[in-house]
Design a protein around this motif. Structure first.
Motif, PDB file in Angstrom:
ATOM      1  N   GLN A 194       0.828  -1.203   0.000  1.00 27.51           N
ATOM      2  CA  GLN A 194       0.000   0.000   0.000  1.00 27.51           C
ATOM      3  C   GLN A 194       0.865   1.258   0.000  1.00 27.51           C
ATOM      4  OE1 GLN A 194      -3.549   0.668   0.003  1.00 27.51           O
ATOM      5  NE2 GLN A 194      -2.612   2.657  -0.391  1.00 27.51           N
ATOM      6  N   SER A 198       1.398   4.057  -3.035  1.00 23.88           N
ATOM      7  CA  SER A 198       1.155   5.479  -2.800  1.00 23.88           C
ATOM      8  C   SER A 198       2.381   6.321  -3.123  1.00 23.88           C
ATOM      9  CB  SER A 198       0.743   5.693  -1.334  1.00 23.88           C
ATOM     10  OG  SER A 198      -0.483   5.033  -1.057  1.00 23.88           O
ATOM     11  N   ASP A 229      -8.197   4.941   1.359  1.00 27.32           N
ATOM     12  CA  ASP A 229      -8.495   5.981   2.344  1.00 27.32           C
ATOM     13  C   ASP A 229      -7.269   6.289   3.214  1.00 27.32           C
ATOM     14  OD1 ASP A 229      -9.452   7.590   4.358  1.00 27.32           O
ATOM     15  OD2 ASP A 229     -11.151   6.320   4.891  1.00 27.32           O
ATOM     16  N   PRO A 230      -6.706   7.507   3.149  1.00 32.09           N
ATOM     17  CA  PRO A 230      -5.505   7.822   3.937  1.00 32.09           C
ATOM     18  C   PRO A 230      -5.723   7.730   5.441  1.00 32.09           C
ATOM     19  CG  PRO A 230      -5.870   9.461   2.212  1.00 32.09           C
ATOM     20  CD  PRO A 230      -7.106   8.621   2.275  1.00 32.09           C
ATOM     21  N   ARG A 231      -6.889   8.122   5.924  1.00 34.04           N
ATOM     22  CA  ARG A 231      -7.133   8.106   7.380  1.00 34.04           C
ATOM     23  C   ARG A 231      -7.151   6.677   7.921  1.00 34.04           C
ATOM     24  NH1 ARG A 231     -12.582  11.396   7.253  1.00 34.04           N
ATOM     25  NH2 ARG A 231     -12.788   9.935   5.512  1.00 34.04           N
ATOM     26  N   TRP A 233      -5.764   4.013   6.529  1.00 32.83           N
ATOM     27  CA  TRP A 233      -4.453   3.391   6.401  1.00 32.83           C
ATOM     28  C   TRP A 233      -3.429   3.977   7.363  1.00 32.83           C
ATOM     29  CZ3 TRP A 233      -2.681  -0.993   4.598  1.00 32.83           C
ATOM     30  CH2 TRP A 233      -3.518  -1.739   3.775  1.00 32.83           C
ATOM     31  N   SER A 234      -3.591   5.220   7.749  1.00 34.17           N
ATOM     32  CA  SER A 234      -2.697   5.784   8.768  1.00 34.17           C
ATOM     33  C   SER A 234      -2.837   5.012  10.074  1.00 34.17           C
ATOM     34  CB  SER A 234      -3.027   7.267   8.989  1.00 34.17           C
ATOM     35  OG  SER A 234      -2.744   8.025   7.838  1.00 34.17           O
TER      36      SER A 234
END
Length: 386
Positions: A194, A198, A229-231, A233-234
């Motif tokens: 992932q 990115s 979704d960045p949130r 995956w963070s």
């Protein structure tokens, strides 16, 4: 919403309470409801909860709802342990599981905080997902044919069996692993890819339109999951920071060696050195070796990825067919392949933007390739030489 009629082949007994109506939670709810299992839905977001209900995933959980037999926590991993502990307290007779993509930290925290009640908790993780998130992206077939990791250490054996049956009832294959073993594995096969996807896609942000117009299927393949979704995956990466950091450090070492080799080839030749006409251009020592090494190791790693049905990878022949960009053409192609008596082992479609046709890549058993090419040619398809 009326209670569904249970199927005789289903081992899961409802109600099943799904806490969290994102992609995984709603997909699981849809799969269970389709199988005839009573499902209750809960979420801190009224909008997400209403969408899942309106999609037919289940009924809203309330104070008058019957006690669930199973609770599935489908929340982001940074709050999963808190929610699991709360559900163990709220439902003292239910088996509680979660579907978070990190396990060691969650399992350790639940064991530490829930005491004796933790025996009713079984950590799990279905290896399924999409680059889109939220209830709107849910799919009742999301888990079909996918591994579902079950972390059963220190859990009651009966509770573990209930979670394994849940996985089977939605079409998944249970795989028993330890929490640390799971986290190390998903760091390599999910979390690190992932981030790399990115990183590659980030280099495109300021690329000119004329350059982007040259994009092919290779770029699309590499960057497909960069739309995630960045949130979410963070939270996932932070929860599995140790194994992911170790892998990124190894990749950094590989990159450093590759850069060093490529830079050697990019150095300007000595302007005073004369090269006879027709003579081979001198290549800096180490350049070819650095590139060949990383690509050869990539070939070897790629060959180890399991093939169809999770078995050992098999070599297939690839039949390439030009497919016009028109309604019904792809369906016609599939129909003609079926009429030829050939099973499609794998399929992809390469389609450049603005083009009036795409290339269908049909993977078949080697013995069937020539016959399929001949059959498609008779049907009027343009078979492209591989």
């Amino acid at each position: 919403m009326s209670t569904p009629e249970p199927r005789t082949s289903v081992s899961t007994h409802g109600p099943v309470l799904i806490v969290g109506t994102g992609l995984l939670g709603t997909s699981l709810a849809l799969a269970l409801w389709t199988a005839g299992v009573e499902v209750q839905l809960s979420d801190t977001s009224p909008t997400s909860l209403a969408l899942a209900r309106d999609m037919g995933a289940g009924a809203l959980h309330g104070k008058d709802s019957p006690e669930p037999q199973i609770v599935v926590v489908a929340t982001p991993p940074d709050v999963t342990a808190d929610v699991v502990v709360a559900q163990l307290t709220a439902h003292p007779n239910a088996v509680v599981t979660d579907v978070a993509s990190v396990k060691e930290r969650v399992v350790a925290e639940v064991r530490a905080r829930a005491g004796a009640e933790a025996c009713r908790y079984v950590g799990s993780h279905p290896m399924a997902g999409r680059e889109r998130s939220g209830a709107g992206a849910a799919d009742s077939d999301l888990f079909a044919g996918r591994p579902w990791v079950v972390v059963g250490q220190d859990s009651d054996p009966e509770a573990e069996l209930i979670v394994r049956n849940l996985a089977v009832d939605v079409g998944a294959t249970p795989v028993r692993m330890g929490a640390a073993e799971h986290d190390a594995a998903v760091a390599a096969v999910s979390h690190m890819p992932q981030l790399i996807s990115s990183l590659v896609a980030a280099r495109l942000e300021e690329l000119g339109e004329s350059a982007l117009a040259l994009s092919g299927q290779g770029l699309r393949d590499v960057t497909r999951i960069a739309a995630s979704d960045p949130r979410l995956w963070s939270a996932i990466i932070v929860g599995n920071a140790g194994p992911v950091a170790d892998l990124l450090r190894q990749i950094s070492d590989d990159l450093s060696a590759l850069i060093e080799g490529i830079e050697a080839a990019a150095c300007e030749p000595d302007s005073t050195e004369y090269t006879a006409p027709g003579a081979a251009h001198a290549i800096a020592p180490g350049a070819v070796g650095a590139i060949t090494d990383v690509m050869a190791r990539g070939n070897a790693g790629r060959a180890r990825i399991p093939g169809k049905h999770g078995g050992a990878p098999r070599r297939y022949a690839e039949v390439q067919v030009l497919v016009p960009d028109a309604a019904g053409e792809l369906g016609r192609l599939f129909s003609d392949v079926g009429a030829a008596g050939v099973n499609i082992e794998d399929f992809s479609l390469e389609h450049s933007a603005g083009q009036s046709a795409g290339i269908a890549l049909i993977s078949v058993l080697p013995a069937a390739a020539q016959g399929l090419e001949e059959a498609l040619d008779v049907k009027g398809w343009r078979v492209v030489a591989g």
